[in-house]
Design a protein around this motif. Structure first.
Motif, PDB file in Angstrom:
ATOM      1  N   ASP A 356       0.699  -1.621  -0.589  1.00 24.55           N
ATOM      2  CA  ASP A 356       0.013   0.252   0.124  1.00 24.55           C
ATOM      3  C   ASP A 356       0.196   1.170  -0.159  1.00 24.55           C
ATOM      4  OD1 ASP A 356      -2.084  -1.627  -0.263  1.00 24.55           O
ATOM      5  OD2 ASP A 356      -2.403  -1.358   2.351  1.00 24.55           O
ATOM      6  N   LEU A 357       2.249   1.741   0.301  1.00 30.35           N
ATOM      7  CA  LEU A 357       2.960   2.594   0.360  1.00 30.35           C
ATOM      8  C   LEU A 357       3.533   2.273  -0.907  1.00 30.35           C
ATOM      9  CD1 LEU A 357       4.088   4.770   2.503  1.00 30.35           C
ATOM     10  CD2 LEU A 357       6.093   2.651   2.964  1.00 30.35           C
ATOM     11  N   GLN A 358       3.952   1.310  -1.334  1.00 20.61           N
ATOM     12  CA  GLN A 358       4.376   1.655  -2.820  1.00 20.61           C
ATOM     13  C   GLN A 358       3.141   1.907  -3.253  1.00 20.61           C
ATOM     14  OE1 GLN A 358       5.541  -2.529  -2.871  1.00 20.61           O
ATOM     15  NE2 GLN A 358       7.619  -1.326  -2.898  1.00 20.61           N
ATOM     16  N   LEU A 359       2.315   1.586  -3.333  1.00 19.48           N
ATOM     17  CA  LEU A 359       0.803   2.144  -4.371  1.00 19.48           C
ATOM     18  C   LEU A 359       1.297   3.990  -4.010  1.00 19.48           C
ATOM     19  CD1 LEU A 359      -1.679  -0.720  -4.103  1.00 19.48           C
ATOM     20  CD2 LEU A 359      -0.485  -0.213  -5.856  1.00 19.48           C
ATOM     21  N   GLU A 360       1.007   4.091  -3.286  1.00 19.77           N
ATOM     22  CA  GLU A 360       0.688   5.625  -3.101  1.00 19.77           C
ATOM     23  C   GLU A 360       2.188   6.901  -3.429  1.00 19.77           C
ATOM     24  OE1 GLU A 360      -1.679   7.342  -1.552  1.00 19.77           O
ATOM     25  OE2 GLU A 360      -3.174   5.594  -1.242  1.00 19.77           O
ATOM     26  N   LYS A 361       2.703   5.681  -3.190  1.00 15.63           N
ATOM     27  CA  LYS A 361       4.268   6.725  -3.720  1.00 15.63           C
ATOM     28  C   LYS A 361       4.001   7.107  -5.629  1.00 15.63           C
ATOM     29  CE  LYS A 361       7.024   5.934  -0.027  1.00 15.63           C
ATOM     30  NZ  LYS A 361       8.312   5.313   0.371  1.00 15.63           N
ATOM     31  N   GLY A 362       3.174   6.296  -5.949  1.00 14.54           N
ATOM     32  CA  GLY A 362       3.514   6.268  -7.714  1.00 14.54           C
ATOM     33  C   GLY A 362       2.583   7.916  -7.794  1.00 14.54           C
ATOM     34  N   LEU A 363       2.547   7.869  -9.239  1.00 13.11           N
ATOM     35  CA  LEU A 363       1.904   8.770  -9.484  1.00 13.11           C
ATOM     36  C   LEU A 363       1.898   8.795 -11.795  1.00 13.11           C
ATOM     37  CD1 LEU A 363       4.173  10.957 -11.380  1.00 13.11           C
ATOM     38  CD2 LEU A 363       4.992  11.239  -8.599  1.00 13.11           C
ATOM     39  N   ILE A 364       1.364   9.730 -11.435  1.00 19.54           N
ATOM     40  CA  ILE A 364       1.433   9.693 -13.740  1.00 19.54           C
ATOM     41  C   ILE A 364       0.923  10.980 -14.205  1.00 19.54           C
ATOM     42  CG2 ILE A 364      -0.419   8.869 -14.028  1.00 19.54           C
ATOM     43  CD1 ILE A 364      -0.857   7.430 -16.320  1.00 19.54           C
ATOM     44  N   GLN A 365       2.433  11.510 -15.174  1.00 24.04           N
ATOM     45  CA  GLN A 365       1.694  13.152 -15.225  1.00 24.04           C
ATOM     46  C   GLN A 365       1.652  12.760 -16.773  1.00 24.04           C
ATOM     47  OE1 GLN A 365       4.517  15.184 -13.581  1.00 24.04           O
ATOM     48  NE2 GLN A 365       3.902  15.337 -11.798  1.00 24.04           N
ATOM     49  N   CYS A 366       0.658  13.511 -17.786  1.00 25.70           N
ATOM     50  CA  CYS A 366       0.499  13.793 -19.180  1.00 25.70           C
ATOM     51  C   CYS A 366       0.354  15.019 -19.432  1.00 25.70           C
ATOM     52  CB  CYS A 366      -0.085  12.231 -19.317  1.00 25.70           C
ATOM     53  SG  CYS A 366      -0.670  12.139 -21.574  1.00 25.70           S
ATOM     54  N   THR A 367       1.939  15.315 -20.212  1.00 23.31           N
ATOM     55  CA  THR A 367       1.261  16.955 -21.324  1.00 23.31           C
ATOM     56  C   THR A 367       0.989  16.554 -22.535  1.00 23.31           C
ATOM     57  OG1 THR A 367       2.442  17.605 -19.872  1.00 23.31           O
ATOM     58  CG2 THR A 367       2.543  18.864 -21.235  1.00 23.31           C
ATOM     59  N   ASN A 368      -0.266  16.710 -23.257  1.00 20.68           N
ATOM     60  CA  ASN A 368      -0.602  16.756 -24.626  1.00 20.68           C
ATOM     61  C   ASN A 368      -0.473  18.252 -25.150  1.00 20.68           C
ATOM     62  OD1 ASN A 368      -2.991  16.974 -26.338  1.00 20.68           O
ATOM     63  ND2 ASN A 368      -2.374  15.256 -26.497  1.00 20.68           N
ATOM     64  N   ILE A 369      -0.273  18.102 -26.634  1.00 23.65           N
ATOM     65  CA  ILE A 369      -0.170  19.547 -27.381  1.00 23.65           C
ATOM     66  C   ILE A 369      -0.799  18.439 -28.900  1.00 23.65           C
ATOM     67  CG2 ILE A 369       0.497  21.180 -28.933  1.00 23.65           C
ATOM     68  CD1 ILE A 369       1.865  21.507 -25.291  1.00 23.65           C
ATOM     69  N   THR A 370      -1.743  19.206 -28.153  1.00 22.34           N
ATOM     70  CA  THR A 370      -2.719  19.341 -29.951  1.00 22.34           C
ATOM     71  C   THR A 370      -2.306  20.660 -30.718  1.00 22.34           C
ATOM     72  OG1 THR A 370      -4.147  17.724 -28.858  1.00 22.34           O
ATOM     73  CG2 THR A 370      -5.049  19.140 -30.894  1.00 22.34           C
ATOM     74  N   SER A 371      -2.568  20.908 -31.944  1.00 18.40           N
ATOM     75  CA  SER A 371      -2.966  22.027 -32.332  1.00 18.40           C
ATOM     76  C   SER A 371      -4.228  21.523 -33.791  1.00 18.40           C
ATOM     77  CB  SER A 371      -1.119  22.019 -33.666  1.00 18.40           C
ATOM     78  OG  SER A 371      -0.426  21.985 -32.621  1.00 18.40           O
ATOM     79  N   SER A 372      -4.502  22.692 -34.160  1.00 20.27           N
ATOM     80  CA  SER A 372      -5.614  23.199 -35.297  1.00 20.27           C
ATOM     81  C   SER A 372      -5.157  22.535 -36.770  1.00 20.27           C
ATOM     82  CB  SER A 372      -6.097  24.531 -35.119  1.00 20.27           C
ATOM     83  OG  SER A 372      -5.385  25.421 -35.441  1.00 20.27           O
ATOM     84  N   ALA A 373      -5.829  22.145 -37.305  1.00 15.84           N
ATOM     85  CA  ALA A 373      -5.161  21.735 -39.007  1.00 15.84           C
ATOM     86  C   ALA A 373      -5.218  22.771 -39.438  1.00 15.84           C
ATOM     87  CB  ALA A 373      -6.463  20.648 -39.435  1.00 15.84           C
ATOM     88  N   PRO A 374      -4.128  22.409 -39.957  1.00 15.89           N
ATOM     89  CA  PRO A 374      -3.811  24.248 -40.899  1.00 15.89           C
ATOM     90  C   PRO A 374      -4.223  24.128 -41.743  1.00 15.89           C
ATOM     91  CG  PRO A 374      -2.077  22.326 -41.178  1.00 15.89           C
ATOM     92  CD  PRO A 374      -3.182  21.952 -40.269  1.00 15.89           C
ATOM     93  N   ALA A 375      -4.921  25.423 -42.085  1.00 11.97           N
ATOM     94  CA  ALA A 375      -6.154  26.009 -42.719  1.00 11.97           C
ATOM     95  C   ALA A 375      -5.598  27.595 -43.526  1.00 11.97           C
ATOM     96  CB  ALA A 375      -7.369  26.825 -41.875  1.00 11.97           C
ATOM     97  N   PRO A 376      -5.614  27.769 -44.583  1.00  7.01           N
ATOM     98  CA  PRO A 376      -5.357  29.055 -45.756  1.00  7.01           C
ATOM     99  C   PRO A 376      -5.712  30.045 -45.181  1.00  7.01           C
ATOM    100  CG  PRO A 376      -6.040  26.993 -47.301  1.00  7.01           C
ATOM    101  CD  PRO A 376      -6.625  27.130 -45.900  1.00  7.01           C
ATOM    102  N   GLY A 377      -4.584  31.384 -45.168  1.00 11.15           N
ATOM    103  CA  GLY A 377      -5.356  32.196 -43.923  1.00 11.15           C
ATOM    104  C   GLY A 377      -4.882  31.722 -42.793  1.00 11.15           C
ATOM    105  N   ARG A 378      -5.120  30.882 -41.400  1.00  9.42           N
ATOM    106  CA  ARG A 378      -5.890  31.004 -40.341  1.00  9.42           C
ATOM    107  C   ARG A 378      -4.524  30.583 -39.314  1.00  9.42           C
ATOM    108  NH1 ARG A 378      -9.741  30.636 -37.302  1.00  9.42           N
ATOM    109  NH2 ARG A 378     -11.378  30.781 -38.462  1.00  9.42           N
ATOM    110  N   GLU A 379      -4.065  31.114 -38.947  1.00 10.08           N
ATOM    111  CA  GLU A 379      -3.044  31.085 -37.977  1.00 10.08           C
ATOM    112  C   GLU A 379      -3.203  29.496 -36.752  1.00 10.08           C
ATOM    113  OE1 GLU A 379      -1.319  33.457 -35.437  1.00 10.08           O
ATOM    114  OE2 GLU A 379       0.033  34.595 -36.866  1.00 10.08           O
TER     115      GLU A 379
END
Length: 462
Positions: A356-379
């Motif tokens: 149980d002590l080891q279970l509590e010491k665990g963690l997960i971190q996730c960083t996601n970067i998502t972009s809009s699809a490229p479109a003419p005339g739009r950043e």
């Protein structure tokens, strides 16, 4: 009649699921039963957790390994939801899904076996949609975090691109309805502290030793479990990854879980794409005022993920070394029987796990970067989504994720319209924000999602 059946309750993860359900904040609103093949192990679990088997928790002795499908079906049809923890699923999972699909019983599991998911989609998706059975594979570390961050990023992009435009499942084009702008590339970097279960190891061995090569090959193809084929060349597996639009550059290595996670996210994309582009309205059995509507990510959506290694030249070297090490290990396991024998000897034993002590010491971190699809005339618009989980992700957090998924299925009218239709779904198509809210309420998970500035654009402006 119990609401939930915990199948495989006497295994290590099964004990964690049982303990979590027994102490759940909403314990008075549902009932559950525990099932396993060993009468003595069931009795030990009852004593260990002080379960009230007279007035509260039912105990069922059933063996999914002995091919007694009649008994299994009799057990399954008495409940509303099955939490199936008996793997490898290629070996043991199909009869359980079949029983659920036949009887309109909902089903969640912890598989990371894409080839098996492909099999049950082909065999039981149509039947489950007819009986309204909601079948959701991969409701643990594989693949809820990946599906959530992609979902949240797409939702944030949708709000940023079309904040005041009402969209519906039959009219939406991508994320930005009025502009046709959808989601483009999405990348997730994971880091975690925790162990691998014996069940995960045995699933790997089962795939290498029992599954026909052609079945594995079909399961590894891009969009293998998606109902819609995506872009012809999705991001390939490579030795060195980077997370886009962040400074300093973040590097990463191959994530062993990635193939199944990517396949799951691709199925989410495909289901939403098919549902949102359909001209037919939702089934009359699904409430028209469903609290969540299905929003497609758009035809240019792609997804990949990797293990975060840090920033700077040393991180890049570490990432390359880790990727090469993974490739060598995988090739040894695939082609050399002694390597698999050794892995079984030194790897985690089935049914064992950390304290149980080891279970509590665990963690997960996730960083996601998502972009809009490229479109003419739009950043392009960029979104950063973060997920943090407190506890061992492969055991403790997995037990919480699958339990909350099962509890969400007890109130199907609150689920997204696509989820209410039934069939073989994914975490986000079945549960959507309902699951995210439940995970936040558990006190173990935190989520953030916001538009970010492309640092390359900032440097050009300066």
């Amino acid at each position: 009649m119990p609401d939930i059946l915990v199948l495989g309750a006497t295994g290590y993860t099964g004990r964690l699921v049982t303990r979590y359900l027994q102490a759940h904040r909403d314990r008075g609103t549902f009932t559950f039963a525990i099932a396993g093949r060993s009468k003595s192990k069931l009795a030990h679990l009852v004593a260990e957790l002080k379960l009230d088997v007279v007035n509260d928790v039912e105990v069922v002795e059933v063996d999914v390994m002995n091919d007694d499908e009649k008994l299994l079906e009799e057990v399954v049809k008495r409940v509303k939801v099955v939490i199936n923890l008996v793997g490898p699923y290629w070996r043991y999972g199909t009869p359980v899904v079949r029983a659920c699909a036949r009887n309109g019983v909902h089903h969640v599991d912890l598989t990371g076996e894409t080839h098996w998911v492909k099999h049950i989609i082909e065999q039981y998706d149509y039947l489950a949609s007819k009986t309204r059975a909601i079948i959701v594979p991969a409701c643990g570390f594989d693949s809820i975090p990946s599906d959530i961050v992609a979902h949240l990023s797409a939702k944030t992009l949708r709000a940023a691109l079309s904040p005041s435009t009402p969209v519906g499942p039959s009219t939406e084009v991508g994320v930005g309805h009025e502009t046709g702008v959808g989601v483009g590339h999405s990348a997730s970097a994971f880091k975690w502290v925790g162990g691998m279960s014996g069940g995960t190891l045995e699933s790997i061995m089962s795939a290498l030793e029992e599954v026909p090569r052609d079945v594995l090959r079909e399961g590894r193809k891009a969009y293998s479990i998606s109902p819609v084929q995506g872009i012809p060349v999705p991001p390939p597996i490579r030795l060195l990854y980077t997370l886009p639009y962040l400074t300093p550059t973040a590097y990463g290595s191959i994530l062993p879980l990635a193939p199944h996670d990517v396949a799951t996210v691709q199925r989410t994309w495909g289901l939403l794409e098919r549902y949102s582009s359909s001209s037919s309205s939702p089934s009359p059995q699904v409430a028209s005022d469903s609290p969540q509507e299905a929003h497609a990510y758009g035809p240019e959506f792609t997804y990949e993920e990797f293990i975060a290694a840090g920033t700077g030249p040393l991180a890049a070297i570490r990432a390359l070394a880790a990727s090469v090490g993974f490739v060598v290990t995988f090739m040894c396991l695939r082609y050399f029987t002694p390597a698999r024998w050794l892995a079984r000897k030194v790897g985690p034993a089935s049914g064992s796990g950390p304290s149980d002590l080891q279970l509590e010491k665990g963690l997960i971190q996730c960083t996601n970067i998502t972009s809009s699809a490229p479109a003419p005339g739009r950043e392009q618009t960029h979104v950063k989504t973060s997920l943090r989980g407190h506890g061992d992700p492969g055991y403790l957090l997995t037990a919480i994720m699958i339990s909350e998924a099962a509890l969400a299925l007890l109130s199907p009218s609150t689920l997204p319209a696509l989820g209410q239709k039934g069939g073989v779904l994914t975490p986000m198509t079945a549960f959507g924000d309902v699951l995210i809210e439940r995970l936040e309420q558990s006190g173990r998970f935190e989520f953030e999602s916001a538009v970010v500035t492309d640092p390359r654009e900032e440097s050009r402006k300066r």
